[in-house]
Scaffold this motif. Structure first.
Motif, PDB file in Angstrom:
ATOM      1  N   PRO A  18       0.837  -1.203   0.000  1.00 59.42           N
ATOM      2  CA  PRO A  18       0.000   0.000   0.000  1.00 59.42           C
ATOM      3  C   PRO A  18       0.872   1.253   0.000  1.00 59.42           C
ATOM      4  CG  PRO A  18      -0.855  -1.603   1.556  1.00 59.42           C
ATOM      5  CD  PRO A  18       0.459  -2.149   1.069  1.00 59.42           C
ATOM      6  N   ALA A  19       0.347   2.331  -0.544  1.00 54.89           N
ATOM      7  CA  ALA A  19       1.148   3.527  -0.837  1.00 54.89           C
ATOM      8  C   ALA A  19       1.967   4.036   0.345  1.00 54.89           C
ATOM      9  CB  ALA A  19       0.221   4.635  -1.347  1.00 54.89           C
ATOM     10  N   ASP A  20       1.388   4.074   1.539  1.00 51.84           N
ATOM     11  CA  ASP A  20       2.125   4.624   2.684  1.00 51.84           C
ATOM     12  C   ASP A  20       3.309   3.736   3.068  1.00 51.84           C
ATOM     13  OD1 ASP A  20       0.436   2.606   3.467  1.00 51.84           O
ATOM     14  OD2 ASP A  20      -0.184   3.546   5.354  1.00 51.84           O
ATOM     15  N   LEU A  21       3.092   2.418   3.053  1.00 46.24           N
ATOM     16  CA  LEU A  21       4.176   1.496   3.376  1.00 46.24           C
ATOM     17  C   LEU A  21       5.230   1.491   2.266  1.00 46.24           C
ATOM     18  CD1 LEU A  21       5.381  -0.648   5.236  1.00 46.24           C
ATOM     19  CD2 LEU A  21       3.968  -2.371   4.079  1.00 46.24           C
ATOM     20  N   ALA A  22       4.777   1.556   1.011  1.00 43.07           N
ATOM     21  CA  ALA A  22       5.710   1.578  -0.126  1.00 43.07           C
ATOM     22  C   ALA A  22       6.604   2.805  -0.062  1.00 43.07           C
ATOM     23  CB  ALA A  22       4.932   1.557  -1.437  1.00 43.07           C
ATOM     24  N   GLU A  23       6.023   3.949   0.285  1.00 40.72           N
ATOM     25  CA  GLU A  23       6.808   5.181   0.378  1.00 40.72           C
ATOM     26  C   GLU A  23       7.851   5.088   1.483  1.00 40.72           C
ATOM     27  OE1 GLU A  23       6.124  10.030   0.895  1.00 40.72           O
ATOM     28  OE2 GLU A  23       4.429   8.633   0.972  1.00 40.72           O
ATOM     29  N   ALA A  24       7.489   4.453   2.604  1.00 44.89           N
ATOM     30  CA  ALA A  24       8.416   4.339   3.729  1.00 44.89           C
ATOM     31  C   ALA A  24       9.573   3.389   3.426  1.00 44.89           C
ATOM     32  CB  ALA A  24       7.660   3.852   4.972  1.00 44.89           C
ATOM     33  N   LEU A  25       9.325   2.378   2.569  1.00 40.17           N
ATOM     34  CA  LEU A  25      10.337   1.353   2.321  1.00 40.17           C
ATOM     35  C   LEU A  25      11.160   1.572   1.055  1.00 40.17           C
ATOM     36  CD1 LEU A  25       8.266  -1.870   3.195  1.00 40.17           C
ATOM     37  CD2 LEU A  25       9.948  -0.710   4.645  1.00 40.17           C
ATOM     38  N   SER A  26      10.635   2.353   0.126  1.00 42.43           N
ATOM     39  CA  SER A  26      11.282   2.442  -1.184  1.00 42.43           C
ATOM     40  C   SER A  26      12.629   3.168  -1.147  1.00 42.43           C
ATOM     41  CB  SER A  26      10.352   3.129  -2.191  1.00 42.43           C
ATOM     42  OG  SER A  26      10.021   4.437  -1.745  1.00 42.43           O
ATOM     43  N   ALA A  27      12.786   4.155  -0.267  1.00 45.39           N
ATOM     44  CA  ALA A  27      14.022   4.964  -0.258  1.00 45.39           C
ATOM     45  C   ALA A  27      15.262   4.113   0.019  1.00 45.39           C
ATOM     46  CB  ALA A  27      13.902   6.074   0.776  1.00 45.39           C
ATOM     47  N   GLY A  28      15.204   3.242   0.998  1.00 44.69           N
ATOM     48  CA  GLY A  28      16.379   2.450   1.350  1.00 44.69           C
ATOM     49  C   GLY A  28      16.336   1.031   0.829  1.00 44.69           C
ATOM     50  N   PHE A  29      15.522   0.780  -0.190  1.00 43.07           N
ATOM     51  CA  PHE A  29      15.363  -0.573  -0.723  1.00 43.07           C
ATOM     52  C   PHE A  29      16.692  -1.069  -1.304  1.00 43.07           C
ATOM     53  CE2 PHE A  29      14.316  -3.614  -4.082  1.00 43.07           C
ATOM     54  CZ  PHE A  29      13.446  -4.454  -3.424  1.00 43.07           C
ATOM     55  N   PRO A  30      17.102  -2.315  -1.069  1.00 43.37           N
ATOM     56  CA  PRO A  30      16.308  -3.381  -0.440  1.00 43.37           C
ATOM     57  C   PRO A  30      16.532  -3.544   1.066  1.00 43.37           C
ATOM     58  CG  PRO A  30      18.225  -4.347  -1.468  1.00 43.37           C
ATOM     59  CD  PRO A  30      18.297  -2.872  -1.756  1.00 43.37           C
ATOM     60  N   SER A  31      17.576  -2.885   1.633  1.00 46.25           N
ATOM     61  CA  SER A  31      17.870  -3.095   3.059  1.00 46.25           C
ATOM     62  C   SER A  31      16.703  -2.673   3.942  1.00 46.25           C
ATOM     63  CB  SER A  31      19.143  -2.340   3.444  1.00 46.25           C
ATOM     64  OG  SER A  31      18.986  -0.948   3.197  1.00 46.25           O
ATOM     65  N   SER A  32      15.855  -1.769   3.439  1.00 45.21           N
ATOM     66  CA  SER A  32      14.737  -1.256   4.237  1.00 45.21           C
ATOM     67  C   SER A  32      13.697  -2.312   4.564  1.00 45.21           C
ATOM     68  CB  SER A  32      14.062  -0.100   3.482  1.00 45.21           C
ATOM     69  OG  SER A  32      13.591  -0.548   2.221  1.00 45.21           O
ATOM     70  N   ILE A  33      13.680  -3.428   3.841  1.00 51.41           N
ATOM     71  CA  ILE A  33      12.609  -4.404   4.082  1.00 51.41           C
ATOM     72  C   ILE A  33      12.916  -5.318   5.267  1.00 51.41           C
ATOM     73  CG2 ILE A  33      11.988  -4.378   1.640  1.00 51.41           C
ATOM     74  CD1 ILE A  33      13.136  -7.189   1.397  1.00 51.41           C
ATOM     75  N   THR A  34      14.123  -5.257   5.828  1.00 58.29           N
ATOM     76  CA  THR A  34      14.406  -6.027   7.040  1.00 58.29           C
ATOM     77  C   THR A  34      13.477  -5.568   8.162  1.00 58.29           C
ATOM     78  OG1 THR A  34      16.710  -6.559   6.531  1.00 58.29           O
ATOM     79  CG2 THR A  34      16.115  -6.446   8.856  1.00 58.29           C
ATOM     80  N   GLY A  35      12.790  -6.509   8.754  1.00 58.52           N
ATOM     81  CA  GLY A  35      11.830  -6.201   9.815  1.00 58.52           C
ATOM     82  C   GLY A  35      10.452  -5.829   9.311  1.00 58.52           C
ATOM     83  N   ALA A  36      10.306  -5.554   8.012  1.00 55.36           N
ATOM     84  CA  ALA A  36       8.996  -5.172   7.459  1.00 55.36           C
ATOM     85  C   ALA A  36       8.116  -6.400   7.267  1.00 55.36           C
ATOM     86  CB  ALA A  36       9.186  -4.449   6.127  1.00 55.36           C
ATOM     87  N   PRO A  37       6.789  -6.261   7.416  1.00 58.65           N
ATOM     88  CA  PRO A  37       5.889  -7.400   7.192  1.00 58.65           C
ATOM     89  C   PRO A  37       5.860  -7.762   5.709  1.00 58.65           C
ATOM     90  CG  PRO A  37       4.621  -5.389   7.489  1.00 58.65           C
ATOM     91  CD  PRO A  37       6.055  -5.037   7.770  1.00 58.65           C
ATOM     92  N   ILE A  38       5.948  -9.066   5.410  1.00 54.15           N
ATOM     93  CA  ILE A  38       5.949  -9.495   4.019  1.00 54.15           C
ATOM     94  C   ILE A  38       5.064 -10.730   3.852  1.00 54.15           C
ATOM     95  CG2 ILE A  38       7.974 -10.994   4.250  1.00 54.15           C
ATOM     96  CD1 ILE A  38       8.811 -10.065   1.416  1.00 54.15           C
ATOM     97  N   LEU A  39       4.392 -10.805   2.739  1.00 58.86           N
ATOM     98  CA  LEU A  39       3.585 -11.962   2.351  1.00 58.86           C
ATOM     99  C   LEU A  39       4.387 -12.741   1.322  1.00 58.86           C
ATOM    100  CD1 LEU A  39       0.288  -9.953   1.820  1.00 58.86           C
ATOM    101  CD2 LEU A  39       0.941 -11.211   3.878  1.00 58.86           C
ATOM    102  N   MET A  40       4.481 -14.053   1.495  1.00 60.65           N
ATOM    103  CA  MET A  40       5.354 -14.862   0.645  1.00 60.65           C
ATOM    104  C   MET A  40       4.576 -15.979  -0.053  1.00 60.65           C
ATOM    105  SD  MET A  40       8.596 -13.829   0.777  1.00 60.65           S
ATOM    106  CE  MET A  40       9.858 -15.089   0.825  1.00 60.65           C
ATOM    107  N   PRO A  41       5.052 -16.397  -1.239  1.00 59.20           N
ATOM    108  CA  PRO A  41       4.471 -17.578  -1.884  1.00 59.20           C
ATOM    109  C   PRO A  41       4.716 -18.819  -1.018  1.00 59.20           C
ATOM    110  CG  PRO A  41       5.896 -16.347  -3.388  1.00 59.20           C
ATOM    111  CD  PRO A  41       6.140 -15.808  -2.023  1.00 59.20           C
ATOM    112  N   GLY A  42       3.961 -19.897  -1.290  1.00 57.12           N
ATOM    113  CA  GLY A  42       4.122 -21.135  -0.537  1.00 57.12           C
ATOM    114  C   GLY A  42       5.527 -21.693  -0.645  1.00 57.12           C
ATOM    115  N   GLU A  43       5.934 -22.461   0.349  1.00 55.35           N
ATOM    116  CA  GLU A  43       7.322 -22.930   0.446  1.00 55.35           C
ATOM    117  C   GLU A  43       7.742 -23.796  -0.733  1.00 55.35           C
ATOM    118  OE1 GLU A  43       8.005 -24.837   4.149  1.00 55.35           O
ATOM    119  OE2 GLU A  43       8.259 -22.954   5.256  1.00 55.35           O
ATOM    120  N   ARG A  44       6.819 -24.516  -1.360  1.00 56.52           N
ATOM    121  CA  ARG A  44       7.183 -25.436  -2.440  1.00 56.52           C
ATOM    122  C   ARG A  44       7.180 -24.787  -3.817  1.00 56.52           C
ATOM    123  NH1 ARG A  44       4.118 -31.156  -0.895  1.00 56.52           N
ATOM    124  NH2 ARG A  44       5.078 -31.425   1.165  1.00 56.52           N
TER     125      ARG A  44
END
Length: 301
Positions: free
Chosen positions: A178-204
């Motif tokens: 969502p726009a607010d979270l994207a704005e907060a994380l985009s500046a320091g990407f990719p290191s900024s995503i450490t600690g950020a909530p993420i949704l992932m595809p299934g393990e297989r």
């Protein structure tokens, strides 16, 4: 071989076995015994001078000649049904059927874009999509219930069925939020995503393994709050604000518009590949050819 030597009764029995996937299943449809069908098929093979089936374990699989014969038989008996419709006054000109198996982890927005060119042929096309696990879909492909299987990985060399991989294209992966979270994380990407909530595809899934390797290589540790085999469900959770999520870069615009999110960053090191798997080395179905050519020329150019 003389043209009049072809026995269409024998051909019909062969067609039913190939379509149903076994002699036993064809027996149920035709209400005849297994020896009767076996004798009819042997007679057809003798008249053609070719083997149409070969044993594989306890089952039968079509030979190269058998696959050619099946496609012609399918056209012959489809014309026969159309003839009955015309004689009885029912409309003719049924649309060309394209039966597609789609593995459940494949992004539906990509599938829609891949298949769309089939709808723009001069001849009307009816697309029939079946979603499922790759093993189930490949089994249906071997039984000629599907024309192609769309997958994010090629069929393995030691697979139980003989099939061919046709690479449609590949692209990188983008992360969305969502726009607010994207704005907060985009500046320091990719290191900024450490600690950020993420949704992932299934393990297989192929994408999950690739993402895990990328995160490990860079030492990134986002907080996994959900895992999904269904990519559409993952995007719905992302739209609701649960966290950032991955999707192929090739559908960036559609993802942003449909789910109201923004791009956090792009990961070119993680590659998504898309394959059409068929039992034919050379694609012949006109709708499948249109899908392949458009993917290579336009979508993944």
């Amino acid at each position: 071989m003389r043209v009049d030597a072809l026995n269409y009764h024998h051909l019909h029995y062969f067609w039913m076995v190939a379509r149903e996937g076994s002699i036993a299943a064809a027996c149920e449809q035709l209400d005849v015994s297994q020896p009767t069908i076996s004798a009819q098929i042997r007679a057809l093979e003798r008249s053609l001078g070719l083997r149409l089936f070969e044993r594989q374990g306890r089952g039968l699989v079509l030979t190269d000649a058998g696959r050619v014969a099946y496609r012609y038989a399918d056209e012959i008996f489809s014309l026969g049904r159309e003839l009955r419709d015309v004689i009885s006054g029912r409309p003719a000109g049924h649309p060309l059927r394209l039966s597609v198996g789609v593995i459940d982890a494949l992004p539906k927005l990509v599938v829609a874009q891949l298949l769309e060119p089939a709808l723009h042929l001069e001849e009307p096309v009816r697309i029939v999509c079946t979603e499922g696990k790759v093993e189930e879909l490949l089994s249906d492909l071997a039984r000629h219930r599907l024309d192609i299987v769309l997958s994010d990985a090629p069929i393995a060399p030691g697979a139980a069925i003989r099939a061919f991989n046709h690479l449609l294209g590949e692209c990188g992966v983008s992360l969305f939020a969502p726009a607010d979270l994207a704005e907060a994380l985009s500046a320091g990407f990719p290191s900024s995503i450490t600690g950020a909530p993420i949704l992932m595809p299934g393990e297989r899934t192929t994408l999950r393994r690739s993402l895990d390797h990328w995160l490990d290589d860079l030492g990134l540790r986002p907080r996994v709050v959900g895992e999904f085999v269904d990519s559409a469900l993952m995007k719905a959770f992302g739209h609701a604000g649960a966290g950032l999520f991955p999707a192929p870069t090739v559908i960036e615009r559609q993802v942003c518009e449909q789910y109201g999110v923004a791009v956090v960053g792009r990961v070119e090191q993680v590659r998504e590949q898309f394959y059409a798997i068929s039992i034919e080395r050379r694609l012949k179905h006109p709708a499948v050819v249109a899908v392949f050519e458009a993917a290579r020329r336009d979508l993944f150019s």
